[in-house]
Design a protein around this motif. Structure first.
Motif, PDB file in Angstrom:
ATOM      1  N   UNK A 146       0.799  -1.112  -0.012  1.00 31.55           N
ATOM      2  CA  UNK A 146      -0.038  -0.217   0.134  1.00 31.55           C
ATOM      3  C   UNK A 146       0.770   1.279  -0.053  1.00 31.55           C
ATOM      4  N   UNK A 147       0.909   2.149  -1.194  1.00 35.33           N
ATOM      5  CA  UNK A 147       1.961   3.158  -1.352  1.00 35.33           C
ATOM      6  C   UNK A 147       1.223   4.126  -0.571  1.00 35.33           C
ATOM      7  N   UNK A 148       0.893   4.431   0.674  1.00 33.61           N
ATOM      8  CA  UNK A 148       0.551   5.436   1.368  1.00 33.61           C
ATOM      9  C   UNK A 148       1.116   6.716   1.316  1.00 33.61           C
ATOM     10  N   UNK A 149       2.632   6.649   1.588  1.00 35.26           N
ATOM     11  CA  UNK A 149       3.399   7.812   1.291  1.00 35.26           C
ATOM     12  C   UNK A 149       4.051   7.895   0.138  1.00 35.26           C
ATOM     13  N   UNK A 150       3.332   7.811  -1.046  1.00 33.83           N
ATOM     14  CA  UNK A 150       3.733   7.766  -2.558  1.00 33.83           C
ATOM     15  C   UNK A 150       4.885   8.939  -2.817  1.00 33.83           C
ATOM     16  N   UNK A 151       5.943   8.738  -3.323  1.00 34.93           N
ATOM     17  CA  UNK A 151       6.901   9.582  -3.539  1.00 34.93           C
ATOM     18  C   UNK A 151       8.012   9.851  -2.499  1.00 34.93           C
ATOM     19  N   UNK A 152       7.821   8.912  -1.210  1.00 37.32           N
ATOM     20  CA  UNK A 152       8.751   9.218  -0.286  1.00 37.32           C
ATOM     21  C   UNK A 152      10.081   8.374  -0.766  1.00 37.32           C
ATOM     22  N   UNK A 153      11.360   9.071  -0.504  1.00 38.45           N
ATOM     23  CA  UNK A 153      12.688   8.407  -0.902  1.00 38.45           C
ATOM     24  C   UNK A 153      13.526   8.356   0.155  1.00 38.45           C
ATOM     25  N   UNK A 154      14.309   7.259  -0.109  1.00 37.75           N
ATOM     26  CA  UNK A 154      15.114   6.779   1.068  1.00 37.75           C
ATOM     27  C   UNK A 154      16.537   7.661   1.173  1.00 37.75           C
ATOM     28  N   UNK A 155      16.613   8.353   0.432  1.00 35.81           N
ATOM     29  CA  UNK A 155      18.041   9.273   0.409  1.00 35.81           C
ATOM     30  C   UNK A 155      17.911  10.599   0.354  1.00 35.81           C
ATOM     31  N   UNK A 156      16.618  11.284   0.817  1.00 30.19           N
ATOM     32  CA  UNK A 156      16.443  12.796   0.685  1.00 30.19           C
ATOM     33  C   UNK A 156      16.585  13.330   1.966  1.00 30.19           C
ATOM     34  N   UNK A 157      16.843  12.684   3.191  1.00 29.18           N
ATOM     35  CA  UNK A 157      17.000  13.367   4.353  1.00 29.18           C
ATOM     36  C   UNK A 157      15.633  13.977   5.005  1.00 29.18           C
ATOM     37  N   UNK A 158      14.410  13.509   4.052  1.00 26.65           N
ATOM     38  CA  UNK A 158      13.155  14.083   4.536  1.00 26.65           C
ATOM     39  C   UNK A 158      12.318  13.086   4.985  1.00 26.65           C
ATOM     40  N   UNK A 159      11.228  13.227   5.913  1.00 25.72           N
ATOM     41  CA  UNK A 159      10.095  12.210   6.061  1.00 25.72           C
ATOM     42  C   UNK A 159       8.914  12.978   5.287  1.00 25.72           C
ATOM     43  N   UNK A 160       7.957  11.843   4.853  1.00 22.78           N
ATOM     44  CA  UNK A 160       6.780  12.351   4.114  1.00 22.78           C
ATOM     45  C   UNK A 160       5.559  11.954   5.153  1.00 22.78           C
ATOM     46  N   UNK A 161       4.629  13.148   5.380  1.00 23.10           N
ATOM     47  CA  UNK A 161       3.520  13.079   6.170  1.00 23.10           C
ATOM     48  C   UNK A 161       2.528  13.047   5.485  1.00 23.10           C
ATOM     49  N   UNK A 162       1.622  11.852   5.591  1.00 24.96           N
ATOM     50  CA  UNK A 162       0.429  11.888   4.795  1.00 24.96           C
ATOM     51  C   UNK A 162      -1.027  11.923   5.702  1.00 24.96           C
ATOM     52  N   UNK A 163      -1.822  12.688   5.278  1.00 27.87           N
ATOM     53  CA  UNK A 163      -3.057  12.818   6.316  1.00 27.87           C
ATOM     54  C   UNK A 163      -4.135  12.535   5.277  1.00 27.87           C
ATOM     55  N   UNK A 164      -4.995  11.626   5.735  1.00 30.50           N
ATOM     56  CA  UNK A 164      -6.426  11.465   5.152  1.00 30.50           C
ATOM     57  C   UNK A 164      -7.610  12.192   5.742  1.00 30.50           C
TER      58      UNK A 164
END
Length: 293
Positions: free
Chosen positions: A207-225
């Motif tokens: 389930x690609x809930x945080x679509x676009x998250x990358x493992x090497x960008x030093x960032x977190x992707x926060x998704x709210x539904x």
């Protein structure tokens, strides 16, 4: 790594994949020994002992830690190797295998997964950290976490059907909750049915809930539904596998280095494992993990 006489550790959950763990371990073990590696063969009686064995092997200076099992075993291994520089290898045998999916590893071929270790090619990727604990994929902090909590309290049935029944049970009482999020110092208060913090893009078996998250960008992707009906949630569910839920009007996405999530009555799950109750603060841990790719 082929031809090396140095020692690696192989940590196995023999019950993973309804017994496939033991068979996959035999395949991987044979592959490693045929290549001339010395293998420290580890099996813990429970998660605590498995983690102790993994940490002891890393402290002893093994060249690599390889796990044979599902996302839970990979989660344990991450706790042992984070920020040590010791490479992690994964021979996936579980049901979801989101760690292997996130890392682009073979998910149904133990020999091919073992060969990735033998090839010796590594990459460095980020982790997400909360206190002293790390995770690689996604922290679930909403409806999905509630489903996991219900499923883990059930004694019957086994396997994926237990989660299906837990999902149906929670759908019957689906309700939004008030959340407070601190996004790199910006406070957001909102009602939502689901909040997820992603280091990688997927959880729950793809389930690609945080679509676009990358493992090497030093960032977190926060998704709210945001709040939506039971019918609309069921209709939207298939879109999660393709990552096309990002077009839903209830979808909201933030990229941050640090987030605090607070809501009542939520016990979070990360890498499929019970992580802890909200509130939690999660921050990016750049380049904290070395993995065989």
């Amino acid at each position: 790594m082929a031809g090396s006489s140095r020692e690696i550790a192989l940590l196995t959950n023999p019950t993973a994949g309804r017994g496939r763990g033991a068979r996959a371990r035999d395949i991987a073990l044979g592959r490693f020994r045929d290549a001339g590696l010395t293998v420290r063969d580890l099996v813990g009686r429970d998660a605590d002992e498995a983690l102790d064995l993994a940490r002891s092997a890393v402290a002893d200076g093994v060249q690599a830690l390889v796990v044979c099992g599902g996302d839970g075993m990979a989660y344990l291994a991450v706790q042992a190797v984070a920020r040590t520089g010791v490479p992690l290898g994964v021979v996936p045998v579980g049901t979801g295998n989101d760690v292997a999916r996130t890392l682009g590893l073979p998910r149904h071929d133990p020999a091919a997964a073992a060969d990735r270790v033998l090839a010796g090619r590594t990459r460095t990727c980020d982790l997400a950290r909360s206190g002293s604990r790390y995770f690689l994929t996604v922290l679930a902090a909403g409806f999905d976490a509630v489903v996991n909590e219900r499923a883990n309290a059930m004694t019957w049935p086994r396997g994926q059907m237990r989660y299906n029944l837990a999902t149906l049970a929670e759908l019957r009482v689906l309700a939004s909750r008030p959340y407070t999020l601190d996004l790199d110092g910006r406070v957001l208060r909102t009602d939502a049915v689901l909040v997820a913090v992603g280091n990688g893009p997927s959880f729950g078996g793809g389930l690609r809930i945080t679509e676009g998250a990358l493992l090497d960008d030093g960032m977190l992707d926060v998704v709210i539904i945001k709040p939506l009906s039971r019918t609309r949630l069921v209709q939207a569910y298939p879109r999660l596998f393709a990552g096309t839920h990002t077009g839903l009007p209830e979808y909201e996405h933030h990229r941050v280095r640090k987030v605090t999530v607070a809501a009542a009555g939520i016990v979070t799950y990360a890498d499929g494992e019970r992580f802890g109750p909200l509130p939690l603060t999660v921050e990016a841990a750049p380049a904290a993990l070395t993995v065989y790719a």
